[in-house]
Design an enzyme around this catalytic site. Structure first.
Site, PDB file in Angstrom:
ATOM      1  N   ILE A 113       6.957   7.441  -1.250  1.00 34.90           N
ATOM      2  CA  ILE A 113       8.412   7.313  -1.082  1.00 34.90           C
ATOM      3  C   ILE A 113       9.138   7.801  -2.338  1.00 34.90           C
ATOM      4  CG2 ILE A 113      10.302   5.790  -0.389  1.00 34.90           C
ATOM      5  CD1 ILE A 113       8.193   3.848   0.702  1.00 34.90           C
ATOM      6  N   ASP A 129       5.378   7.822 -13.981  1.00 30.21           N
ATOM      7  CA  ASP A 129       4.307   7.456 -13.040  1.00 30.21           C
ATOM      8  C   ASP A 129       2.984   7.422 -13.794  1.00 30.21           C
ATOM      9  OD1 ASP A 129       4.086   7.787  -9.625  1.00 30.21           O
ATOM     10  OD2 ASP A 129       2.241   7.700 -10.832  1.00 30.21           O
ATOM     11  N   THR A 139      -1.951   6.779 -10.782  1.00 26.20           N
ATOM     12  CA  THR A 139      -3.115   6.045 -10.290  1.00 26.20           C
ATOM     13  C   THR A 139      -3.703   6.881  -9.157  1.00 26.20           C
ATOM     14  OG1 THR A 139      -1.921   4.917  -8.533  1.00 26.20           O
ATOM     15  CG2 THR A 139      -1.877   3.879 -10.726  1.00 26.20           C
ATOM     16  N   ALA A 199       7.371   1.986  -8.466  1.00 26.86           N
ATOM     17  CA  ALA A 199       5.979   1.903  -8.938  1.00 26.86           C
ATOM     18  C   ALA A 199       5.349   0.597  -8.485  1.00 26.86           C
ATOM     19  CB  ALA A 199       5.931   2.002 -10.458  1.00 26.86           C
ATOM     20  N   GLU A 243       1.298  -1.099  -6.745  1.00 26.72           N
ATOM     21  CA  GLU A 243       0.116  -0.992  -5.913  1.00 26.72           C
ATOM     22  C   GLU A 243       0.608  -1.330  -4.514  1.00 26.72           C
ATOM     23  OE1 GLU A 243      -2.938  -0.004  -6.518  1.00 26.72           O
ATOM     24  OE2 GLU A 243      -2.590   0.336  -8.650  1.00 26.72           O
ATOM     25  N   THR A 261       9.945  -4.884   0.207  1.00 26.30           N
ATOM     26  CA  THR A 261       9.369  -4.618   1.523  1.00 26.30           C
ATOM     27  C   THR A 261       9.662  -5.751   2.509  1.00 26.30           C
ATOM     28  OG1 THR A 261       7.237  -4.481   2.665  1.00 26.30           O
ATOM     29  CG2 THR A 261       7.208  -5.563   0.543  1.00 26.30           C
ATOM     30  N   GLU A 307       7.520  -7.059   4.191  1.00 24.62           N
ATOM     31  CA  GLU A 307       6.345  -7.941   4.206  1.00 24.62           C
ATOM     32  C   GLU A 307       6.590  -9.246   3.460  1.00 24.62           C
ATOM     33  OE1 GLU A 307       2.473  -6.320   3.715  1.00 24.62           O
ATOM     34  OE2 GLU A 307       3.024  -4.410   4.601  1.00 24.62           O
ATOM     35  N   LYS A 363       4.783  -8.682  -4.258  1.00 28.97           N
ATOM     36  CA  LYS A 363       6.121  -8.087  -4.095  1.00 28.97           C
ATOM     37  C   LYS A 363       7.183  -9.198  -4.028  1.00 28.97           C
ATOM     38  CE  LYS A 363       7.126  -4.279  -3.520  1.00 28.97           C
ATOM     39  NZ  LYS A 363       7.458  -3.203  -4.518  1.00 28.97           N
ATOM     40  N   LYS A 371      -3.149   5.176   4.632  1.00 29.73           N
ATOM     41  CA  LYS A 371      -2.226   4.379   5.438  1.00 29.73           C
ATOM     42  C   LYS A 371      -2.317   4.828   6.901  1.00 29.73           C
ATOM     43  CE  LYS A 371      -0.756   2.409   1.662  1.00 29.73           C
ATOM     44  NZ  LYS A 371       0.234   2.922   0.759  1.00 29.73           N
ATOM     45  N   ASP A 375     -10.816  -6.975  12.397  1.00 29.75           N
ATOM     46  CA  ASP A 375      -9.399  -7.123  12.044  1.00 29.75           C
ATOM     47  C   ASP A 375      -9.224  -7.322  10.536  1.00 29.75           C
ATOM     48  OD1 ASP A 375      -6.742  -7.175  12.567  1.00 29.75           O
ATOM     49  OD2 ASP A 375      -6.781  -8.979  13.821  1.00 29.75           O
ATOM     50  N   GLY A 397      -5.947 -12.116   7.574  1.00 25.83           N
ATOM     51  CA  GLY A 397      -4.541 -12.542   7.429  1.00 25.83           C
ATOM     52  C   GLY A 397      -3.540 -11.568   8.025  1.00 25.83           C
TER      53      GLY A 397
HETATM   54  P1  NAD Z   1       2.435   4.749  -3.153  1.00 27.98           P
HETATM   55  O1  NAD Z   1       1.201   3.921  -3.343  1.00 27.98           O
HETATM   56  O2  NAD Z   1       2.369   5.987  -2.334  1.00 27.98           O
HETATM   57  O3  NAD Z   1       3.019   5.160  -4.588  1.00 27.98           O
HETATM   58  C1  NAD Z   1       3.033   4.297  -5.688  1.00 27.98           C
HETATM   59  C2  NAD Z   1       3.224   5.137  -6.947  1.00 27.98           C
HETATM   60  O4  NAD Z   1       3.317   4.231  -8.057  1.00 27.98           O
HETATM   61  C3  NAD Z   1       2.066   6.081  -7.248  1.00 27.98           C
HETATM   62  O5  NAD Z   1       2.556   7.350  -7.610  1.00 27.98           O
HETATM   63  C4  NAD Z   1       1.342   5.429  -8.419  1.00 27.98           C
HETATM   64  O6  NAD Z   1       0.714   6.352  -9.290  1.00 27.98           O
HETATM   65  C5  NAD Z   1       2.501   4.712  -9.105  1.00 27.98           C
HETATM   66  N1  NAD Z   1       2.046   3.561  -9.901  1.00 27.98           N
HETATM   67  C6  NAD Z   1       1.183   2.590  -9.529  1.00 27.98           C
HETATM   68  N2  NAD Z   1       0.998   1.715 -10.545  1.00 27.98           N
HETATM   69  C7  NAD Z   1       1.783   2.146 -11.561  1.00 27.98           C
HETATM   70  C8  NAD Z   1       2.038   1.658 -12.877  1.00 27.98           C
HETATM   71  N3  NAD Z   1       1.437   0.556 -13.340  1.00 27.98           N
HETATM   72  N4  NAD Z   1       2.917   2.335 -13.661  1.00 27.98           N
HETATM   73  C9  NAD Z   1       3.520   3.473 -13.216  1.00 27.98           C
HETATM   74  N5  NAD Z   1       3.302   3.983 -11.990  1.00 27.98           N
HETATM   75  C10 NAD Z   1       2.445   3.325 -11.173  1.00 27.98           C
HETATM   76  O7  NAD Z   1       3.515   3.736  -2.587  1.00 27.98           O
HETATM   77  P2  NAD Z   1       4.739   3.993  -1.586  1.00 27.98           P
HETATM   78  O8  NAD Z   1       4.268   3.791  -0.192  1.00 27.98           O
HETATM   79  O9  NAD Z   1       5.452   5.226  -1.965  1.00 27.98           O
HETATM   80  O10 NAD Z   1       5.648   2.720  -1.953  1.00 27.98           O
HETATM   81  C11 NAD Z   1       6.600   2.798  -3.008  1.00 27.98           C
HETATM   82  C12 NAD Z   1       7.322   1.463  -3.112  1.00 27.98           C
HETATM   83  O11 NAD Z   1       7.960   1.150  -1.893  1.00 27.98           O
HETATM   84  C13 NAD Z   1       6.390   0.285  -3.420  1.00 27.98           C
HETATM   85  O12 NAD Z   1       7.053  -0.563  -4.320  1.00 27.98           O
HETATM   86  C14 NAD Z   1       6.206  -0.395  -2.076  1.00 27.98           C
HETATM   87  O13 NAD Z   1       5.969  -1.773  -2.249  1.00 27.98           O
HETATM   88  C15 NAD Z   1       7.552  -0.143  -1.434  1.00 27.98           C
HETATM   89  N6  NAD Z   1       7.568  -0.071   0.043  1.00 27.98           N
HETATM   90  C16 NAD Z   1       6.711   0.760   0.702  1.00 27.98           C
HETATM   91  C17 NAD Z   1       6.779   0.849   2.095  1.00 27.98           C
HETATM   92  C18 NAD Z   1       5.879   1.783   2.867  1.00 27.98           C
HETATM   93  O14 NAD Z   1       5.897   1.753   4.096  1.00 27.98           O
HETATM   94  N7  NAD Z   1       5.103   2.635   2.241  1.00 27.98           N
HETATM   95  C19 NAD Z   1       7.717   0.073   2.791  1.00 27.98           C
HETATM   96  C20 NAD Z   1       8.568  -0.775   2.066  1.00 27.98           C
HETATM   97  C21 NAD Z   1       8.488  -0.839   0.701  1.00 27.98           C
HETATM   98  O1  TDX Z   2      -7.256   2.060   9.407  1.00 28.80           O
HETATM   99  C1  TDX Z   2      -6.303   1.322   9.715  1.00 28.80           C
HETATM  100  N1  TDX Z   2      -6.285   0.759  10.969  1.00 28.80           N
HETATM  101  C2  TDX Z   2      -5.305  -0.084  11.383  1.00 28.80           C
HETATM  102  O2  TDX Z   2      -5.335  -0.581  12.528  1.00 28.80           O
HETATM  103  C3  TDX Z   2      -5.207   1.035   8.823  1.00 28.80           C
HETATM  104  C4  TDX Z   2      -5.178   1.623   7.437  1.00 28.80           C
HETATM  105  C5  TDX Z   2      -4.205   0.187   9.275  1.00 28.80           C
HETATM  106  N2  TDX Z   2      -4.249  -0.375  10.503  1.00 28.80           N
HETATM  107  C6  TDX Z   2      -3.155  -1.262  10.925  1.00 28.80           C
HETATM  108  C7  TDX Z   2      -2.803  -2.377   9.959  1.00 28.80           C
HETATM  109  C8  TDX Z   2      -1.316  -2.535  10.152  1.00 28.80           C
HETATM  110  O3  TDX Z   2      -1.082  -3.413  11.247  1.00 28.80           O
HETATM  111  O4  TDX Z   2      -1.976  -0.441  10.994  1.00 28.80           O
HETATM  112  C9  TDX Z   2      -0.819  -1.152  10.531  1.00 28.80           C
HETATM  113  C10 TDX Z   2      -0.209  -0.384   9.371  1.00 28.80           C
HETATM  114  O5  TDX Z   2      -1.120  -0.489   8.276  1.00 28.80           O
HETATM  115  P1  TDX Z   2      -0.799   0.159   6.830  1.00 28.80           P
HETATM  116  O6  TDX Z   2      -0.526   1.607   7.019  1.00 28.80           O
HETATM  117  O7  TDX Z   2      -1.887  -0.270   5.917  1.00 28.80           O
HETATM  118  O8  TDX Z   2       0.592  -0.517   6.486  1.00 28.80           O
HETATM  119  P2  TDX Z   2       1.059  -2.053   6.360  1.00 28.80           P
HETATM  120  O9  TDX Z   2      -0.066  -2.955   6.092  1.00 28.80           O
HETATM  121  O10 TDX Z   2       1.937  -2.354   7.535  1.00 28.80           O
HETATM  122  O11 TDX Z   2       1.952  -1.946   5.008  1.00 28.80           O
HETATM  123  C11 TDX Z   2       2.869  -0.835   4.817  1.00 28.80           C
HETATM  124  O12 TDX Z   2       4.183  -1.205   5.122  1.00 28.80           O
HETATM  125  C12 TDX Z   2       4.848  -2.092   4.256  1.00 28.80           C
HETATM  126  C13 TDX Z   2       2.791  -0.309   3.381  1.00 28.80           C
HETATM  127  O13 TDX Z   2       1.467   0.064   3.072  1.00 28.80           O
HETATM  128  C14 TDX Z   2       3.330  -1.328   2.407  1.00 28.80           C
HETATM  129  O14 TDX Z   2       3.323  -0.800   1.091  1.00 28.80           O
HETATM  130  C15 TDX Z   2       4.759  -1.663   2.815  1.00 28.80           C
HETATM  131  O15 TDX Z   2       5.281  -2.656   1.991  1.00 28.80           O
END
Ligand code: NAD
Ligand code: TDX
Length: 339
Positions: free
Chosen positions: A12, A33, A36, A82, A84, A125, A127, A157, A192, A275, A278
């Site tokens: 994102i 960044d 990681t 930033a 995990e 998030t 979550e 978070k 993901k 599954d 949690g």
């Molecule tokens: P991502 O894992 O793709 O990216 C995370 C980035 O943060 C990476 O580039 C990584 O190198 C960097 N990073 C990790 N640890 C770090 C540290 N200690 N210092 C500096 N950089 C560091 O994650 P994303 O899916 O892009 O999510 C970004 C943000 O949005 C997160 O805070 C996540 O909780 C939030 N978010 C994600 C989703 C989603 O669906 N992906 C939804 C809602 C909120």
């Molecule tokens: O291999 C898989 N099979 C599967 O059934 C994976 C990786 C996931 N799943 C399921 C678990 C979840 O119900 O799919 C759904 C989506 O899983 P993820 O892509 O891991 O996302 P989720 O756990 O919903 O979390 C995401 O959305 C909220 C992001 O990773 C988070 O960073 C964000 O906060």
């Protein structure tokens, strides 16, 4: 305006860097960044030579580095992506989630206090609200829904969110928090659900669906998340939480079947596996406050967004194949190791 985007080499964050450089050409965007496993600098290649952009490799938990950077740059806005971010990894090894997601946020806020910023924005998030039952489609998460977390990821978070609110109340740090539903789109790391299923289906590999595939996620195209954060930065009220989501609820099985249909691959690739521990059943965001107060509207429906996303993964095979082969990890050293 000078904007710090942490985690801008991730999914994102990188989309947000592109969005800001395009929408606000007079702004300076600094991406910090740690690169990681989830950070991929090749994603930012198109903007590396842009004079309005600077990339800094560094960890948000590194107090000395953060202090130096804030002193040097005099940031106006901080947008903290930033983190995990993968729930399954947090179940395997929670420690790094607590360090980065909670302590990293604290370090950034301490520097924001010391050097003074116009806004510290925490990207959170849906979550943090826990989950909803499948048999109550009338229920949605609002900003008033109590925090109730399930995984070490969501607990980290939520802890950060509480700390951000405490810094606002106690130290008057100008903060906002956004809580968004599941994002999808370009540059999504292939661990993901959506990019994992696209990349595996293209290689005719089995598609691991957890449990019965009945869990519901509320999907938002990543650009719609970026436009919401942009609006919150400029028009959001200090101390407020904003929910972001587009009412695109789908079961995991529906999502996987849609991907297979679009790619012309057979449903026999689907394999039901153990599954997730949690496992949250249903996420569903009520974004009315963000719509009402900021005039935000999502523009991409899931049917259209999933087609655009699949096309992106087809057109950019190198990007995800480099990740799967592990080659992307050497990119920074090869290209910019001497910076
Ligand atoms: P991502 O894992 O793709 O990216 C995370 C980035 O943060 C990476 O580039 C990584 O190198 C960097 N990073 C990790 N640890 C770090 C540290 N200690 N210092 C500096 N950089 C560091 O994650 P994303 O899916 O892009 O999510 C970004 C943000 O949005 C997160 O805070 C996540 O909780 C939030 N978010 C994600 C989703 C989603 O669906 N992906 C939804 C809602 C909120
Ligand atoms: O291999 C898989 N099979 C599967 O059934 C994976 C990786 C996931 N799943 C399921 C678990 C979840 O119900 O799919 C759904 C989506 O899983 P993820 O892509 O891991 O996302 P989720 O756990 O919903 O979390 C995401 O959305 C909220 C992001 O990773 C988070 O960073 C964000 O906060």
């Amino acid at each position: 305006m000078n904007v710090l985007v942490t985690g801008g080499a991730g999914f994102i964050g990188s989309n947000f860097v592109f969005h800001m450089l395009k929408e606000h050409p007079t702004y300076r965007i600094v991406c910090l960044d740690a690169l990681t496993y989830a950070g991929n600098l090749s994603t930012l290649e198109p903007v590396m030579e842009n004079p309005s952009f600077r990339f800094v490799k560094g960890d948000i938990t590194d107090r000395d580095l953060i202090d130096k950077l804030f002193e040097e740059e005099k940031f106006d806005f901080i947008v903290n992506f930033a983190a995990e971010s993968h729930v399954d990894r947090s179940i395997e090894d929670p420690g790094i989630f607590l360090k980065t997601n909670i302590l990293g946020t604290q370090v950034l806020m301490d520097a924001s206090r010391k050097y003074g910023v116009k806004r510290f924005h925490q990207v959170s998030t849906d979550e943090v609200y826990g989950d909803l039952p499948l048999d109550r489609p009338d229920l949605f998460f609002t900003e008033e829904t109590p925090i109730h977390t399930s995984s070490p990821y969501s607990a980290s978070k939520a802890s950060a969110d509480l700390l951000v609110q405490a810094y606002h109340r106690t130290f008057k740090l100008p903060i906002t928090i956004s809580r968004c539903s599941n994002n999808y789109g370009p540059y999504h790391f292939p661990e993901k659900l959506i990019p994992l299923m696209i990349s595996r289906a293209l290689n005719d590999e089995s598609l691991p669906v957890y449990g019965k595939g009945e869990n519901v996620r509320d999907w938002l195209y990543v650009e719609d998340h970026c436009t919401a954060i942009d609006l919150i930065l400029h028009k959001g009220k200090d101390g407020e939480v904003y929910n972001i989501g587009g009412h695109n609820e789908k079961t995991n099985l529906e999502v996987v079947k849609t991907i297979l249909k679009e790619l012309g691959k057979p449903e026999s690739l689907i394999t039901f596996v153990k599954d997730r521990a949690g496992h949250d059943m249903r996420y569903a965001i009520d974004p009315s406050k963000t719509r009402r107060d900021l005039g935000w509207e999502p523009t991409t429906l899931f049917d259209e967004g999933i087609k655009m996303t699949i096309k992106w993964y087809l057109d950019n095979r190198d990007w995800w194949e480099n990740i799967l082969s592990g080659d992307y990890a050497d990119y920074y050293e090869t290209m910019y190791g001497d910076r």
